[in-house]
Design a protein around this motif. Structure first.
Motif, PDB file in Angstrom:
ATOM      1  N   ARG A   1       0.713  -1.261  -0.030  1.00 20.78           N
ATOM      2  CA  ARG A   1      -0.047  -0.034  -0.086  1.00 20.78           C
ATOM      3  C   ARG A   1       0.970   1.237  -0.080  1.00 20.78           C
ATOM      4  N   HIS A   2       1.868   1.088   0.730  1.00 23.66           N
ATOM      5  CA  HIS A   2       2.923   2.305   0.888  1.00 23.66           C
ATOM      6  C   HIS A   2       3.493   2.568  -0.359  1.00 23.66           C
ATOM      7  N   LEU A   3       3.974   1.552  -0.970  1.00 22.96           N
ATOM      8  CA  LEU A   3       4.582   1.678  -2.409  1.00 22.96           C
ATOM      9  C   LEU A   3       3.722   2.182  -3.523  1.00 22.96           C
ATOM     10  N   ARG A   4       2.493   1.823  -3.552  1.00 21.25           N
ATOM     11  CA  ARG A   4       1.631   2.151  -4.286  1.00 21.25           C
ATOM     12  C   ARG A   4       1.120   3.767  -4.295  1.00 21.25           C
ATOM     13  N   ALA A   5       1.312   4.134  -2.949  1.00 19.78           N
ATOM     14  CA  ALA A   5       1.018   5.498  -2.579  1.00 19.78           C
ATOM     15  C   ALA A   5       2.264   6.429  -3.254  1.00 19.78           C
ATOM     16  N   VAL A   6       3.653   5.906  -2.968  1.00 13.31           N
ATOM     17  CA  VAL A   6       4.828   6.706  -3.502  1.00 13.31           C
ATOM     18  C   VAL A   6       4.638   6.759  -4.976  1.00 13.31           C
ATOM     19  N   LEU A   7       4.361   5.455  -5.613  1.00 10.52           N
ATOM     20  CA  LEU A   7       4.433   5.542  -7.132  1.00 10.52           C
ATOM     21  C   LEU A   7       3.318   6.375  -7.640  1.00 10.52           C
ATOM     22  N   THR A   8       2.210   6.406  -6.837  1.00 16.96           N
ATOM     23  CA  THR A   8       1.037   7.183  -7.500  1.00 16.96           C
ATOM     24  C   THR A   8       1.399   8.823  -7.425  1.00 16.96           C
ATOM     25  N   THR A   9       2.205   9.080  -6.376  1.00 16.25           N
ATOM     26  CA  THR A   9       2.833  10.711  -6.138  1.00 16.25           C
ATOM     27  C   THR A   9       3.665  10.903  -7.313  1.00 16.25           C
ATOM     28  N   TYR A  10       4.532  10.081  -7.456  1.00 16.90           N
ATOM     29  CA  TYR A  10       5.597  10.478  -8.597  1.00 16.90           C
ATOM     30  C   TYR A  10       5.034  10.414 -10.056  1.00 16.90           C
ATOM     31  N   ALA A  11       4.092   9.381 -10.477  1.00 16.51           N
ATOM     32  CA  ALA A  11       3.594   9.519 -11.462  1.00 16.51           C
ATOM     33  C   ALA A  11       2.603  10.887 -11.713  1.00 16.51           C
ATOM     34  N   LYS A  12       2.083  11.304 -10.570  1.00 12.82           N
ATOM     35  CA  LYS A  12       1.211  12.442 -10.732  1.00 12.82           C
ATOM     36  C   LYS A  12       2.152  13.852 -11.136  1.00 12.82           C
ATOM     37  N   HIS A  13       3.398  13.632 -10.390  1.00 14.23           N
ATOM     38  CA  HIS A  13       4.051  14.591 -10.805  1.00 14.23           C
ATOM     39  C   HIS A  13       4.795  14.453 -12.132  1.00 14.23           C
ATOM     40  N   TYR A  14       5.168  13.495 -12.444  1.00 13.30           N
ATOM     41  CA  TYR A  14       5.987  13.252 -13.610  1.00 13.30           C
ATOM     42  C   TYR A  14       4.874  13.754 -15.071  1.00 13.30           C
ATOM     43  N   ASN A  15       3.574  13.405 -14.661  1.00 12.86           N
ATOM     44  CA  ASN A  15       2.532  13.636 -15.967  1.00 12.86           C
ATOM     45  C   ASN A  15       2.304  15.273 -15.729  1.00 12.86           C
ATOM     46  N   ALA A  16       2.036  15.928 -14.798  1.00  9.73           N
ATOM     47  CA  ALA A  16       1.435  16.960 -14.651  1.00  9.73           C
ATOM     48  C   ALA A  16       2.517  18.275 -14.339  1.00  9.73           C
ATOM     49  N   ARG A  17       3.523  17.849 -13.507  1.00  5.26           N
ATOM     50  CA  ARG A  17       4.507  19.012 -13.218  1.00  5.26           C
ATOM     51  C   ARG A  17       5.855  19.071 -13.855  1.00  5.26           C
ATOM     52  N   ARG A  18       6.216  17.984 -14.529  1.00  2.00           N
ATOM     53  CA  ARG A  18       7.636  17.865 -14.934  1.00  2.00           C
ATOM     54  C   ARG A  18       7.624  18.285 -16.433  1.00  2.00           C
ATOM     55  N   ALA A  19       8.481  19.053 -16.762  1.00  2.00           N
ATOM     56  CA  ALA A  19       8.766  19.716 -18.073  1.00  2.00           C
ATOM     57  C   ALA A  19       9.513  18.533 -18.926  1.00  2.00           C
ATOM     58  N   HIS A  20       9.273  18.203 -20.163  1.00  2.75           N
ATOM     59  CA  HIS A  20       9.911  17.333 -21.017  1.00  2.75           C
ATOM     60  C   HIS A  20      10.457  17.894 -22.129  1.00  2.75           C
ATOM     61  N   ARG A  21      11.671  17.580 -22.414  1.00  5.88           N
ATOM     62  CA  ARG A  21      12.215  18.133 -23.748  1.00  5.88           C
ATOM     63  C   ARG A  21      11.468  17.891 -24.934  1.00  5.88           C
ATOM     64  N   SER A  22      11.309  16.590 -25.037  1.00  2.00           N
ATOM     65  CA  SER A  22      10.566  16.025 -26.367  1.00  2.00           C
ATOM     66  C   SER A  22       9.405  16.862 -26.587  1.00  2.00           C
ATOM     67  N   LEU A  23       8.631  17.542 -25.283  1.00  2.99           N
ATOM     68  CA  LEU A  23       7.195  17.799 -25.455  1.00  2.99           C
ATOM     69  C   LEU A  23       7.277  19.323 -25.492  1.00  2.99           C
TER      70      LEU A  23
END
Length: 317
Positions: A244-266
């Protein structure tokens, strides 16, 4: 320069008075000697260097010579005209306009320095992408110049300065250290002690003692520790307690990666960003640390409206 010009004018006037007192034959002989000396000097000097005063005297005296004799001087009529054009440009010249783009505002420079200090692993393009998400359009080549003037090295050197000791000092409140010690009794029996220490407070929790430590035993002791910590258990981010803890950490990172992190290819956008929306720069930028400070997110705050004093009713009312 002005004194030299006055001195040359005085010398030439004095020489003119001396020429008037001499005979025509002596003047003609001197002219022939001077012409020969000039011819000898021309063979030795390709291009004489004339000062501003020399040019003024030659230009003034050349006006009184016939056109045929002007062609055999050190300077030609074309050179005299070129000197005149330079004087006209010098008279009407304007203050030079600085080329290139206007300098960056001080708040943008301070924001670049802040992003570089708070994120040692961020390169120039990563900082450029975060600035664009905050509404600041800065070229990638401008960022290294700003960091060099500020004394901040590139990301590779900044990241190498972040040692394990520095990481432990900054993330001490989120860390738990666990280990085993063994004790041999007088009957030569070895016992194992499992303990956990809170890095920030140095508080030690002795969880259990056994002669045969197993994975199930350690797991149960970790669960007992989380029950004892109660509300403080949420402060420790670097101890994955279960699925459960691991899923919460991965969900937080995925949210940051998709919504807040700038990508050079995009084009320095996040996957969830709307390409038709251009963010506007704001005076206040707030940092939000997620996953115990492993990741930083930056958000702009809208300017606060000015406060107007409340109107009090007049005595006449």
């Amino acid at each position: 320069m002005g004194l030299r010009l006055l001195y040359l004018i005085f010398c030439r006037l004095l020489g003119g008075l001396l020429v008037l007192g001499r005979s025509t034959a002596a003047n003609n002989a001197e002219i022939l000697v001077l012409r020969h000396e000039v011819a000898v000097l021309r063979r030795q000097v390709k291009r004489p260097r004339l000062s501003w005063a020399d040019r003024a005297v030659l230009s003034t005296l050349a006006r009184h010579l016939p056109p045929v004799l002007r062609r055999h001087r050190l300077v030609t009529p074309g050179t005299l005209l070129n000197w005149h054009r330079h004087l006209v440009r010098w008279k009407w010249r304007q203050a030079p306009i600085r080329p290139g783009r206007p300098p960056l505002p001080e708040e943008t420079v301070a924001l670049i320095q802040r992003l570089a200090r708070e994120n040692p692993t961020w390169g120039y393009v990563r900082i450029q992408g975060e600035l664009r998400r905050l509404g600041h359009r800065v070229a990638a080549a401008t960022i290294p110049r700003v960091l060099r003037r500020s004394g901040l090295p590139p990301a590779t050197q900044r990241a190498s300065q972040q040692t394990w000791r520095t990481f432990l000092r900054t993330q001490a409140h989120t860390l738990l250290a666990c280990d085993f010690v063994h004790v041999d009794t007088v009957f030569l029996r070895r016992l194992y002690v499992f303990f956990v220490m809170e890095i920030a407070t140095r508080r030690v929790h002795v969880l259990g003692v056994t002669a045969r430590p197993t994975g199930a035993w350690v797991t149960q002791l970790a669960r007992n520790l989380l029950m004892d910590l109660e509300e403080r258990a949420g402060c420790f981010r670097f101890l994955i307690t279960g699925e459960r803890h691991l899923r919460a950490v991965l969900t937080t990172y995925a949210k940051h990666y998709n919504a807040r992190r700038a990508h050079r290819s995009l084009n320095l956008r996040a996957p969830d960003d709307d390409p038709h929306i251009l963010p506007l720069p704001a005076a206040t930028v707030r940092r939000q640390q997620i996953l115990g400070g492993l990741l930083n997110e930056y958000h702009t705050l809208p300017p606060r409206p000015p406060r107007h004093p409340q109107e009090t009713p007049s005595s006449a009312a």
